[in-house]
Write a protein that holds these residues in place. Structure first.
Motif, PDB file in Angstrom:
ATOM      1  N   VAL A   9      35.195  15.564  65.606  1.00 55.76           N
ATOM      2  CA  VAL A   9      35.956  16.744  65.213  1.00 55.76           C
ATOM      3  C   VAL A   9      35.155  17.982  65.597  1.00 55.76           C
ATOM      4  O   VAL A   9      33.922  17.918  65.712  1.00 55.76           O
ATOM      5  CB  VAL A   9      36.251  16.726  63.695  1.00 55.76           C
ATOM      6  N   PHE A  10      35.851  19.089  65.831  1.00 62.51           N
ATOM      7  CA  PHE A  10      35.152  20.306  66.223  1.00 62.51           C
ATOM      8  C   PHE A  10      34.579  21.001  64.992  1.00 62.51           C
ATOM      9  O   PHE A  10      35.275  21.215  64.002  1.00 62.51           O
ATOM     10  CB  PHE A  10      36.087  21.264  66.962  1.00 62.51           C
ATOM     11  N   CYS A  11      33.296  21.336  65.076  1.00 65.16           N
ATOM     12  CA  CYS A  11      32.599  22.025  63.996  1.00 65.16           C
ATOM     13  C   CYS A  11      32.416  23.485  64.391  1.00 65.16           C
ATOM     14  O   CYS A  11      31.718  23.786  65.376  1.00 65.16           O
ATOM     15  CB  CYS A  11      31.246  21.369  63.721  1.00 65.16           C
ATOM     16  N   ASP A  92      52.862  19.294  70.185  1.00 68.90           N
ATOM     17  CA  ASP A  92      52.537  19.308  68.758  1.00 68.90           C
ATOM     18  C   ASP A  92      52.704  17.933  68.120  1.00 68.90           C
ATOM     19  O   ASP A  92      53.301  17.792  67.056  1.00 68.90           O
ATOM     20  CB  ASP A  92      53.404  20.355  68.043  1.00 68.90           C
ATOM     21  N   ALA A  93      52.183  16.903  68.768  1.00 74.40           N
ATOM     22  CA  ALA A  93      52.285  15.547  68.226  1.00 74.40           C
ATOM     23  C   ALA A  93      51.321  15.358  67.062  1.00 74.40           C
ATOM     24  O   ALA A  93      50.230  15.928  67.046  1.00 74.40           O
ATOM     25  CB  ALA A  93      51.978  14.528  69.321  1.00 74.40           C
ATOM     26  N   THR A  94      51.718  14.550  66.091  1.00 76.53           N
ATOM     27  CA  THR A  94      50.798  14.169  65.028  1.00 76.53           C
ATOM     28  C   THR A  94      49.710  13.279  65.599  1.00 76.53           C
ATOM     29  O   THR A  94      48.519  13.464  65.312  1.00 76.53           O
ATOM     30  CB  THR A  94      51.542  13.428  63.907  1.00 76.53           C
ATOM     31  N   SER A 113      41.776  25.891  72.040  1.00 74.39           N
ATOM     32  CA  SER A 113      41.572  26.244  70.637  1.00 74.39           C
ATOM     33  C   SER A 113      42.520  25.475  69.714  1.00 74.39           C
ATOM     34  O   SER A 113      42.156  25.130  68.587  1.00 74.39           O
ATOM     35  CB  SER A 113      41.755  27.756  70.437  1.00 74.39           C
ATOM     36  N   PHE A 114      43.750  25.207  70.170  1.00 80.72           N
ATOM     37  CA  PHE A 114      44.696  24.466  69.341  1.00 80.72           C
ATOM     38  C   PHE A 114      44.183  23.060  69.056  1.00 80.72           C
ATOM     39  O   PHE A 114      44.281  22.558  67.930  1.00 80.72           O
ATOM     40  CB  PHE A 114      46.050  24.400  70.042  1.00 80.72           C
ATOM     41  N   VAL A 115      43.641  22.413  70.075  1.00 79.53           N
ATOM     42  CA  VAL A 115      43.078  21.067  69.887  1.00 79.53           C
ATOM     43  C   VAL A 115      41.884  21.125  68.942  1.00 79.53           C
ATOM     44  O   VAL A 115      41.745  20.302  68.032  1.00 79.53           O
ATOM     45  CB  VAL A 115      42.685  20.454  71.243  1.00 79.53           C
ATOM     46  N   ARG A 116      41.027  22.102  69.122  1.00 79.36           N
ATOM     47  CA  ARG A 116      39.841  22.225  68.272  1.00 79.36           C
ATOM     48  C   ARG A 116      40.208  22.442  66.806  1.00 79.36           C
ATOM     49  O   ARG A 116      39.535  21.934  65.914  1.00 79.36           O
ATOM     50  CB  ARG A 116      38.968  23.382  68.768  1.00 79.36           C
ATOM     51  N   GLU A 117      41.263  23.168  66.563  1.00 76.28           N
ATOM     52  CA  GLU A 117      41.645  23.504  65.197  1.00 76.28           C
ATOM     53  C   GLU A 117      42.467  22.419  64.515  1.00 76.28           C
ATOM     54  O   GLU A 117      42.544  22.381  63.284  1.00 76.28           O
ATOM     55  CB  GLU A 117      42.442  24.805  65.190  1.00 76.28           C
ATOM     56  N   ASN A 118      43.091  21.539  65.302  1.00 85.32           N
ATOM     57  CA  ASN A 118      44.100  20.656  64.732  1.00 85.32           C
ATOM     58  C   ASN A 118      43.837  19.160  64.838  1.00 85.32           C
ATOM     59  O   ASN A 118      44.533  18.386  64.178  1.00 85.32           O
ATOM     60  CB  ASN A 118      45.453  20.949  65.391  1.00 85.32           C
ATOM     61  N   TYR A 119      42.884  18.730  65.653  1.00 83.47           N
ATOM     62  CA  TYR A 119      42.807  17.307  65.941  1.00 83.47           C
ATOM     63  C   TYR A 119      41.433  16.688  65.702  1.00 83.47           C
ATOM     64  O   TYR A 119      40.395  17.287  66.021  1.00 83.47           O
ATOM     65  CB  TYR A 119      43.198  17.045  67.400  1.00 83.47           C
ATOM     66  N   PHE A 120      41.464  15.475  65.169  1.00 81.62           N
ATOM     67  CA  PHE A 120      40.363  14.526  65.291  1.00 81.62           C
ATOM     68  C   PHE A 120      40.572  13.804  66.619  1.00 81.62           C
ATOM     69  O   PHE A 120      41.717  13.570  67.034  1.00 81.62           O
ATOM     70  CB  PHE A 120      40.384  13.497  64.159  1.00 81.62           C
ATOM     71  N   LEU A 145      44.216  11.570  70.099  1.00 78.27           N
ATOM     72  CA  LEU A 145      44.085  12.788  69.306  1.00 78.27           C
ATOM     73  C   LEU A 145      44.972  12.621  68.078  1.00 78.27           C
ATOM     74  O   LEU A 145      46.135  12.227  68.200  1.00 78.27           O
ATOM     75  CB  LEU A 145      44.540  14.021  70.089  1.00 78.27           C
ATOM     76  N   SER A 146      44.445  12.933  66.888  1.00 78.01           N
ATOM     77  CA  SER A 146      45.206  12.744  65.663  1.00 78.01           C
ATOM     78  C   SER A 146      45.021  13.928  64.728  1.00 78.01           C
ATOM     79  O   SER A 146      43.901  14.347  64.454  1.00 78.01           O
ATOM     80  CB  SER A 146      44.770  11.458  64.955  1.00 78.01           C
ATOM     81  N   LYS A 147      46.138  14.449  64.223  1.00 77.17           N
ATOM     82  CA  LYS A 147      46.067  15.518  63.233  1.00 77.17           C
ATOM     83  C   LYS A 147      45.687  14.994  61.854  1.00 77.17           C
ATOM     84  O   LYS A 147      45.224  15.757  61.012  1.00 77.17           O
ATOM     85  CB  LYS A 147      47.420  16.236  63.138  1.00 77.17           C
TER      86      LYS A 147
END
Length: 386
Positions: A9-11, A92-94, A113-120, A145-147
Protein backbone atom coordinates in the motif's frame (compact mmCIF):
# COMPACT_ATOMS: atom_id res chain seq x y z
CA UNK A 1 1.44 -24.95 -4.67
CA UNK A 2 0.50 -21.79 -2.77
CA UNK A 3 2.99 -19.44 -1.19
CA UNK A 4 2.07 -16.44 0.93
CA UNK A 5 2.91 -12.99 -0.40
CA UNK A 6 2.60 -9.58 1.22
CA UNK A 7 0.06 -6.85 0.35
CA UNK A 8 1.49 -3.46 -0.58
CA UNK A 9 0.00 0.00 0.00
CA UNK A 10 1.18 3.55 -0.58
CA UNK A 11 2.48 5.30 2.53
CA UNK A 12 2.18 9.09 2.33
CA UNK A 13 4.67 9.53 5.19
CA UNK A 14 7.36 7.54 3.44
CA UNK A 15 6.16 8.71 0.00
CA UNK A 16 6.58 5.16 -1.22
CA UNK A 17 4.84 1.82 -1.51
CA UNK A 18 5.35 -0.33 1.59
CA UNK A 19 4.57 -3.89 2.64
CA UNK A 20 1.66 -4.40 5.03
CA UNK A 21 1.00 -7.94 6.35
CA UNK A 22 -2.52 -9.20 5.71
CA UNK A 23 -3.30 -9.13 9.44
CA UNK A 24 -2.62 -5.38 9.49
CA UNK A 25 -4.44 -4.31 6.32
CA UNK A 26 -7.77 -3.78 8.17
CA UNK A 27 -6.02 -1.04 10.17
CA UNK A 28 -5.05 0.90 7.04
CA UNK A 29 -7.30 3.81 6.08
CA UNK A 30 -7.93 4.66 2.45
CA UNK A 31 -10.27 7.18 0.84
CA UNK A 32 -12.48 5.01 -1.26
CA UNK A 33 -14.48 6.37 -4.17
CA UNK A 34 -17.81 4.58 -4.41
CA UNK A 35 -19.11 3.37 -7.77
CA UNK A 36 -21.94 5.92 -7.40
CA UNK A 37 -19.31 8.67 -7.65
CA UNK A 38 -19.41 9.86 -4.04
CA UNK A 39 -16.61 9.38 -1.53
CA UNK A 40 -16.72 6.75 1.18
CA UNK A 41 -14.25 6.87 4.04
CA UNK A 42 -12.78 3.45 4.67
CA UNK A 43 -12.08 3.54 8.38
CA UNK A 44 -10.81 0.08 9.18
CA UNK A 45 -10.97 0.15 12.96
CA UNK A 46 -11.95 -3.26 14.31
CA UNK A 47 -12.02 -4.54 10.74
CA UNK A 48 -15.45 -3.04 10.04
CA UNK A 49 -16.53 -0.97 7.06
CA UNK A 50 -19.75 0.20 5.48
CA UNK A 51 -20.84 -2.26 2.79
CA UNK A 52 -21.76 -1.21 -0.74
CA UNK A 53 -24.88 -2.64 -2.32
CA UNK A 54 -22.65 -3.96 -5.09
CA UNK A 55 -18.96 -4.24 -5.93
CA UNK A 56 -17.25 -4.14 -9.32
CA UNK A 57 -14.84 -6.90 -10.39
CA UNK A 58 -12.83 -6.36 -13.58
CA UNK A 59 -10.07 -8.03 -15.56
CA UNK A 60 -7.85 -7.24 -18.57
CA UNK A 61 -4.82 -8.71 -20.28
CA UNK A 62 -2.92 -5.45 -20.84
CA UNK A 63 -0.44 -6.86 -23.44
CA UNK A 64 3.09 -6.79 -22.10
CA UNK A 65 5.70 -4.31 -23.25
CA UNK A 66 8.66 -6.69 -23.29
CA UNK A 67 8.66 -7.67 -26.97
CA UNK A 68 11.24 -6.90 -29.73
CA UNK A 69 11.40 -3.37 -31.11
CA UNK A 70 9.51 -4.21 -34.31
CA UNK A 71 6.56 -5.44 -32.22
CA UNK A 72 6.75 -2.32 -30.09
CA UNK A 73 6.43 -0.24 -33.28
CA UNK A 74 2.97 -1.76 -33.71
CA UNK A 75 1.71 -1.82 -30.12
CA UNK A 76 3.02 1.51 -28.76
CA UNK A 77 3.17 0.45 -25.11
CA UNK A 78 4.02 3.85 -23.68
CA UNK A 79 0.88 5.34 -25.21
CA UNK A 80 -1.22 2.36 -24.11
CA UNK A 81 -0.01 2.46 -20.51
CA UNK A 82 -0.64 6.18 -20.22
CA UNK A 83 -4.23 5.42 -21.25
CA UNK A 84 -4.45 2.50 -18.80
CA UNK A 85 -3.42 4.64 -15.84
CA UNK A 86 -6.28 7.04 -16.65
CA UNK A 87 -8.73 4.23 -17.35
CA UNK A 88 -8.18 2.60 -13.95
CA UNK A 89 -9.53 5.83 -12.46
CA UNK A 90 -12.57 5.88 -14.77
CA UNK A 91 -13.32 2.18 -14.38
CA UNK A 92 -13.25 2.48 -10.59
CA UNK A 93 -13.27 -1.27 -9.96
CA UNK A 94 -13.37 -2.61 -6.43
CA UNK A 95 -11.00 -5.39 -7.51
CA UNK A 96 -9.04 -5.23 -10.77
CA UNK A 97 -7.13 -8.29 -11.97
CA UNK A 98 -4.58 -7.72 -14.74
CA UNK A 99 -2.54 -10.13 -16.90
CA UNK A 100 0.76 -9.67 -18.75
CA UNK A 101 1.86 -6.93 -16.35
CA UNK A 102 5.55 -6.04 -16.45
CA UNK A 103 7.41 -4.12 -13.77
CA UNK A 104 7.46 -1.04 -16.00
CA UNK A 105 3.67 -1.26 -16.35
CA UNK A 106 3.33 -1.53 -12.56
CA UNK A 107 5.48 1.57 -12.12
CA UNK A 108 3.28 3.55 -14.48
CA UNK A 109 -0.03 2.37 -13.01
CA UNK A 110 1.10 2.93 -9.43
CA UNK A 111 2.38 6.43 -10.15
CA UNK A 112 -1.23 7.58 -10.50
CA UNK A 113 -2.58 9.43 -7.46
CA UNK A 114 -5.96 7.65 -7.67
CA UNK A 115 -4.28 4.25 -7.41
CA UNK A 116 -2.10 5.44 -4.53
CA UNK A 117 -5.08 6.74 -2.59
CA UNK A 118 -7.49 3.90 -3.24
CA UNK A 119 -5.81 0.54 -3.71
CA UNK A 120 -3.92 -2.23 -2.01
CA UNK A 121 -1.79 -4.06 -4.60
CA UNK A 122 -0.14 -7.45 -4.95
CA UNK A 123 3.28 -6.36 -6.21
CA UNK A 124 5.77 -3.54 -6.42
CA UNK A 125 9.20 -3.49 -8.02
CA UNK A 126 11.87 -1.72 -9.97
CA UNK A 127 11.97 -2.18 -13.73
CA UNK A 128 15.63 -1.10 -13.88
CA UNK A 129 16.92 -3.69 -11.43
CA UNK A 130 14.19 -6.26 -12.31
CA UNK A 131 13.61 -6.75 -8.57
CA UNK A 132 10.16 -7.07 -7.02
CA UNK A 133 8.95 -7.52 -3.46
CA UNK A 134 6.84 -10.65 -3.93
CA UNK A 135 8.70 -12.13 -6.93
CA UNK A 136 5.47 -12.63 -8.87
CA UNK A 137 6.62 -10.82 -12.02
CA UNK A 138 9.15 -12.44 -14.32
CA UNK A 139 8.96 -11.13 -17.86
CA UNK A 140 5.36 -10.35 -17.00
CA UNK A 141 2.73 -11.72 -14.64
CA UNK A 142 -0.63 -11.35 -12.95
CA UNK A 143 -1.38 -8.37 -10.72
CA UNK A 144 -4.30 -7.43 -8.44
CA UNK A 145 -5.46 -4.02 -7.25
CA UNK A 146 -8.09 -4.03 -4.48
CA UNK A 147 -9.94 -1.23 -2.72
CA UNK A 148 -10.81 -3.60 0.11
CA UNK A 149 -8.11 -5.11 2.37
CA UNK A 150 -6.51 -8.42 1.48
CA UNK A 151 -7.45 -10.89 4.19
CA UNK A 152 -5.08 -13.39 2.57
CA UNK A 153 -2.80 -13.08 -0.47
CA UNK A 154 -0.86 -15.86 -2.20
CA UNK A 155 0.85 -16.84 -5.40
CA UNK A 156 -0.10 -20.21 -6.87
CA UNK A 157 2.33 -22.14 -9.06
CA UNK A 158 1.20 -24.91 -11.40
CA UNK A 159 3.84 -27.49 -10.62
CA UNK A 160 2.70 -30.84 -11.99
CA UNK A 161 4.08 -32.04 -15.35
CA UNK A 162 0.61 -31.77 -16.89
CA UNK A 163 0.00 -28.16 -15.80
CA UNK A 164 3.42 -26.55 -15.37
CA UNK A 165 3.68 -22.88 -16.32
CA UNK A 166 6.03 -20.01 -15.53
CA UNK A 167 3.04 -17.72 -14.86
CA UNK A 168 1.82 -17.73 -11.28
CA UNK A 169 -1.81 -17.17 -10.34
CA UNK A 170 -2.40 -14.42 -7.76
CA UNK A 171 -4.96 -15.56 -5.20
CA UNK A 172 -6.65 -13.02 -2.92
CA UNK A 173 -9.26 -13.28 -0.20
CA UNK A 174 -11.32 -10.13 0.33
CA UNK A 175 -14.69 -9.12 1.73
CA UNK A 176 -17.22 -8.11 -0.93
CA UNK A 177 -20.70 -7.03 0.16
CA UNK A 178 -20.11 -8.76 3.49
CA UNK A 179 -19.22 -12.08 1.81
CA UNK A 180 -15.78 -13.70 2.17
CA UNK A 181 -14.60 -13.94 -1.43
CA UNK A 182 -11.64 -15.56 -3.17
CA UNK A 183 -10.43 -14.19 -6.52
CA UNK A 184 -7.80 -15.93 -8.65
CA UNK A 185 -6.14 -13.68 -11.26
CA UNK A 186 -5.27 -16.29 -13.87
CA UNK A 187 -3.40 -16.49 -17.17
CA UNK A 188 -3.71 -20.00 -18.60
CA UNK A 189 -1.46 -21.65 -21.17
CA UNK A 190 -1.68 -19.85 -24.47
CA UNK A 191 -1.09 -22.38 -27.22
CA UNK A 192 -4.22 -23.24 -29.15
CA UNK A 193 -3.71 -27.01 -28.97
CA UNK A 194 -3.26 -27.00 -25.19
CA UNK A 195 -6.98 -27.17 -24.36
CA UNK A 196 -6.52 -30.24 -22.16
CA UNK A 197 -3.72 -28.54 -20.26
CA UNK A 198 -5.88 -25.46 -19.70
CA UNK A 199 -8.66 -27.55 -18.20
CA UNK A 200 -6.19 -29.36 -15.97
CA UNK A 201 -4.79 -26.00 -14.85
CA UNK A 202 -8.23 -24.71 -13.87
CA UNK A 203 -9.06 -27.96 -12.06
CA UNK A 204 -5.76 -28.03 -10.17
CA UNK A 205 -6.04 -24.37 -9.20
CA UNK A 206 -9.60 -24.72 -7.91
CA UNK A 207 -8.85 -27.85 -5.92
CA UNK A 208 -5.66 -26.45 -4.38
CA UNK A 209 -7.24 -23.16 -3.31
CA UNK A 210 -10.38 -24.77 -1.93
CA UNK A 211 -8.24 -27.21 0.08
CA UNK A 212 -6.14 -24.43 1.65
CA UNK A 213 -7.11 -23.38 5.17
CA UNK A 214 -6.88 -19.67 4.31
CA UNK A 215 -9.34 -19.92 1.43
CA UNK A 216 -11.39 -23.09 1.76
CA UNK A 217 -14.26 -21.62 3.80
CA UNK A 218 -14.86 -18.62 1.53
CA UNK A 219 -18.48 -18.18 0.48
CA UNK A 220 -17.72 -16.94 -3.03
CA UNK A 221 -14.98 -18.04 -5.43
CA UNK A 222 -13.85 -16.54 -8.76
CA UNK A 223 -11.34 -17.49 -11.45
CA UNK A 224 -10.87 -14.64 -13.90
CA UNK A 225 -8.51 -13.38 -16.53
CA UNK A 226 -7.04 -14.49 -19.83
CA UNK A 227 -7.98 -18.17 -19.77
CA UNK A 228 -7.07 -18.50 -23.46
CA UNK A 229 -10.33 -20.23 -24.38
CA UNK A 230 -9.62 -20.47 -28.09
CA UNK A 231 -12.64 -22.59 -28.97
CA UNK A 232 -16.21 -22.65 -27.69
CA UNK A 233 -15.76 -26.40 -27.32
CA UNK A 234 -13.61 -25.65 -24.25
CA UNK A 235 -16.71 -24.37 -22.41
CA UNK A 236 -17.12 -27.89 -21.07
CA UNK A 237 -14.31 -27.31 -18.59
CA UNK A 238 -16.40 -24.59 -16.94
CA UNK A 239 -19.30 -26.92 -16.28
CA UNK A 240 -17.08 -29.83 -15.23
CA UNK A 241 -15.41 -27.63 -12.62
CA UNK A 242 -18.71 -26.45 -11.14
CA UNK A 243 -18.22 -22.87 -12.30
CA UNK A 244 -20.57 -20.31 -13.85
CA UNK A 245 -19.47 -18.18 -16.80
CA UNK A 246 -20.77 -14.74 -15.83
CA UNK A 247 -20.86 -13.51 -19.43
CA UNK A 248 -23.13 -16.43 -20.29
CA UNK A 249 -25.17 -15.90 -17.12
CA UNK A 250 -25.91 -12.29 -18.09
CA UNK A 251 -26.22 -12.60 -21.90
CA UNK A 252 -27.24 -16.17 -22.79
CA UNK A 253 -30.22 -16.64 -20.44
CA UNK A 254 -33.89 -17.02 -21.21
CA UNK A 255 -34.89 -13.86 -19.34
CA UNK A 256 -34.76 -10.23 -20.51
CA UNK A 257 -32.59 -8.19 -20.40
CA UNK A 258 -30.00 -10.96 -19.98
CA UNK A 259 -30.86 -12.73 -23.24
CA UNK A 260 -29.27 -10.53 -25.92
CA UNK A 261 -26.90 -13.37 -27.01
CA UNK A 262 -24.03 -10.91 -27.41
CA UNK A 263 -21.09 -13.25 -28.19
CA UNK A 264 -18.75 -11.28 -25.94
CA UNK A 265 -15.57 -11.52 -28.01
CA UNK A 266 -12.57 -10.29 -26.03
CA UNK A 267 -10.16 -10.95 -28.90
CA UNK A 268 -11.75 -9.50 -32.02
CA UNK A 269 -9.66 -8.93 -35.12
CA UNK A 270 -12.63 -7.30 -36.86
CA UNK A 271 -13.01 -4.44 -34.37
CA UNK A 272 -9.59 -4.18 -32.71
CA UNK A 273 -7.48 -2.41 -35.34
CA UNK A 274 -4.24 -3.20 -33.51
CA UNK A 275 -4.52 -6.97 -33.88
CA UNK A 276 -3.70 -7.08 -37.64
CA UNK A 277 -0.65 -4.89 -36.90
CA UNK A 278 0.44 -7.10 -34.00
CA UNK A 279 -0.47 -10.51 -35.51
CA UNK A 280 -0.38 -10.12 -39.31
CA UNK A 281 -3.22 -11.83 -41.12
CA UNK A 282 -5.16 -12.71 -37.97
CA UNK A 283 -8.90 -12.86 -38.60
CA UNK A 284 -10.30 -14.68 -35.57
CA UNK A 285 -12.91 -13.58 -33.03
CA UNK A 286 -12.72 -15.39 -29.68
CA UNK A 287 -13.89 -15.23 -26.10
CA UNK A 288 -10.42 -15.78 -24.66
CA UNK A 289 -11.09 -14.00 -21.36
CA UNK A 290 -13.62 -15.07 -18.75
CA UNK A 291 -14.99 -14.24 -15.32
CA UNK A 292 -15.96 -17.54 -13.71
CA UNK A 293 -17.78 -17.83 -10.39
CA UNK A 294 -18.24 -21.05 -8.47
CA UNK A 295 -21.84 -22.22 -8.48
CA UNK A 296 -23.61 -21.83 -5.10
CA UNK A 297 -21.53 -18.78 -4.21
CA UNK A 298 -23.26 -16.23 -1.98
CA UNK A 299 -22.68 -13.45 -4.50
CA UNK A 300 -24.75 -12.93 -7.65
CA UNK A 301 -24.52 -10.76 -10.78
CA UNK A 302 -25.94 -7.32 -10.05
CA UNK A 303 -25.76 -6.19 -13.68
CA UNK A 304 -24.65 -7.46 -17.08
CA UNK A 305 -21.04 -8.43 -17.59
CA UNK A 306 -19.62 -5.73 -19.87
CA UNK A 307 -16.62 -5.22 -22.14
CA UNK A 308 -14.18 -2.38 -21.56
CA UNK A 309 -10.84 -1.26 -23.08
CA UNK A 310 -12.40 -1.77 -26.51
CA UNK A 311 -11.69 1.57 -28.17
CA UNK A 312 -8.63 3.32 -29.54
CA UNK A 313 -6.50 5.03 -26.90
CA UNK A 314 -6.06 8.21 -28.94
CA UNK A 315 -8.00 9.70 -31.88
CA UNK A 316 -4.65 10.59 -33.44
CA UNK A 317 -3.69 6.91 -33.37
CA UNK A 318 -6.87 4.96 -34.26
CA UNK A 319 -4.88 1.77 -34.80
CA UNK A 320 -3.55 1.73 -31.21
CA UNK A 321 -5.87 -0.04 -28.77
CA UNK A 322 -5.26 -0.63 -25.06
CA UNK A 323 -4.38 -4.26 -25.78
CA UNK A 324 -4.97 -7.07 -28.23
CA UNK A 325 -7.59 -8.19 -25.67
CA UNK A 326 -10.70 -6.43 -24.44
CA UNK A 327 -11.44 -6.41 -20.72
CA UNK A 328 -14.42 -7.75 -18.78
CA UNK A 329 -16.20 -6.10 -15.87
CA UNK A 330 -19.19 -7.09 -13.73
CA UNK A 331 -20.95 -5.78 -10.66
CA UNK A 332 -21.84 -8.37 -8.02
CA UNK A 333 -24.14 -8.17 -5.03
CA UNK A 334 -24.91 -10.30 -2.01
CA UNK A 335 -27.22 -13.20 -2.83
CA UNK A 336 -30.18 -14.14 -0.66
CA UNK A 337 -29.59 -17.81 -1.53
CA UNK A 338 -26.71 -19.75 -3.13
CA UNK A 339 -26.43 -18.75 -6.79
CA UNK A 340 -27.28 -21.43 -9.33
CA UNK A 341 -26.79 -21.24 -13.06
CA UNK A 342 -29.45 -20.24 -15.56
CA UNK A 343 -30.68 -23.31 -17.54
CA UNK A 344 -30.58 -21.48 -20.87
CA UNK A 345 -27.00 -20.33 -20.29
CA UNK A 346 -26.02 -23.85 -19.24
CA UNK A 347 -27.59 -25.24 -22.42
CA UNK A 348 -25.50 -22.89 -24.57
CA UNK A 349 -22.28 -23.97 -22.83
CA UNK A 350 -23.28 -27.64 -23.11
CA UNK A 351 -23.94 -27.24 -26.84
CA UNK A 352 -20.57 -25.54 -27.26
CA UNK A 353 -18.86 -28.34 -25.34
CA UNK A 354 -20.34 -30.95 -27.70
CA UNK A 355 -18.74 -29.35 -30.76
CA UNK A 356 -15.41 -30.22 -32.27
CA UNK A 357 -12.55 -27.80 -31.49
CA UNK A 358 -12.32 -25.04 -34.07
CA UNK A 359 -9.25 -25.22 -36.30
CA UNK A 360 -7.85 -22.18 -38.04
CA UNK A 361 -5.05 -22.72 -40.52
CA UNK A 362 -3.87 -20.32 -43.17
CA UNK A 363 -2.01 -21.18 -46.34
CA UNK A 364 1.66 -20.46 -46.80
CA UNK A 365 0.73 -18.02 -49.55
CA UNK A 366 -1.68 -16.07 -47.32
CA UNK A 367 0.86 -15.92 -44.52
CA UNK A 368 3.60 -14.75 -46.86
CA UNK A 369 1.42 -11.97 -48.29
CA UNK A 370 0.31 -10.84 -44.83
CA UNK A 371 3.85 -10.72 -43.47
CA UNK A 372 5.13 -8.92 -46.56
CA UNK A 373 2.49 -6.22 -46.29
CA UNK A 374 3.09 -5.97 -42.56
CA UNK A 375 6.83 -5.46 -43.05
CA UNK A 376 6.07 -2.60 -45.40
CA UNK A 377 3.77 -1.02 -42.83
CA UNK A 378 6.39 -1.43 -40.07
CA UNK A 379 8.96 0.30 -42.25
CA UNK A 380 6.55 3.17 -42.77
CA UNK A 381 5.92 3.36 -39.01
CA UNK A 382 9.67 3.32 -38.28
CA UNK A 383 10.34 6.32 -40.56
CA UNK A 384 7.25 8.20 -39.40
CA UNK A 385 5.18 7.88 -42.56
CA UNK A 386 2.31 5.97 -40.87
Amino acid sequence: MLRDITPIVFCTTANNWVEVPCAQTPNVSLTRKKQTGSDESLSMEHGMKQQNDFERISTLNILADCWPFFVELAICSKLRYEWLAREVRRLDATVLCLNEVSLSAIERIMADSFVRENYFVSEWGNSSTKESINRTIGKHGCFILSKVPFESLSAFEWSTPATQSNREVIVARVNLCGISTVLCATHSSHRQKQHQKREQQITELKQAVEADAKYGDAKAFFILGDLNVYSNSEDGMIVRNGMLDLWAETHFTGTAPFNDLDPGFTFDSQTNLMIPRYVPGHTRRMRLDRILMREHSLLRPHSKCTIWANESVDPQHPEVFPSDHYGLSIEVARATAPTVGDPAAAAVLAQNASEEPERHRRSLYANTVSIGLHCGWLLGRAVGVV
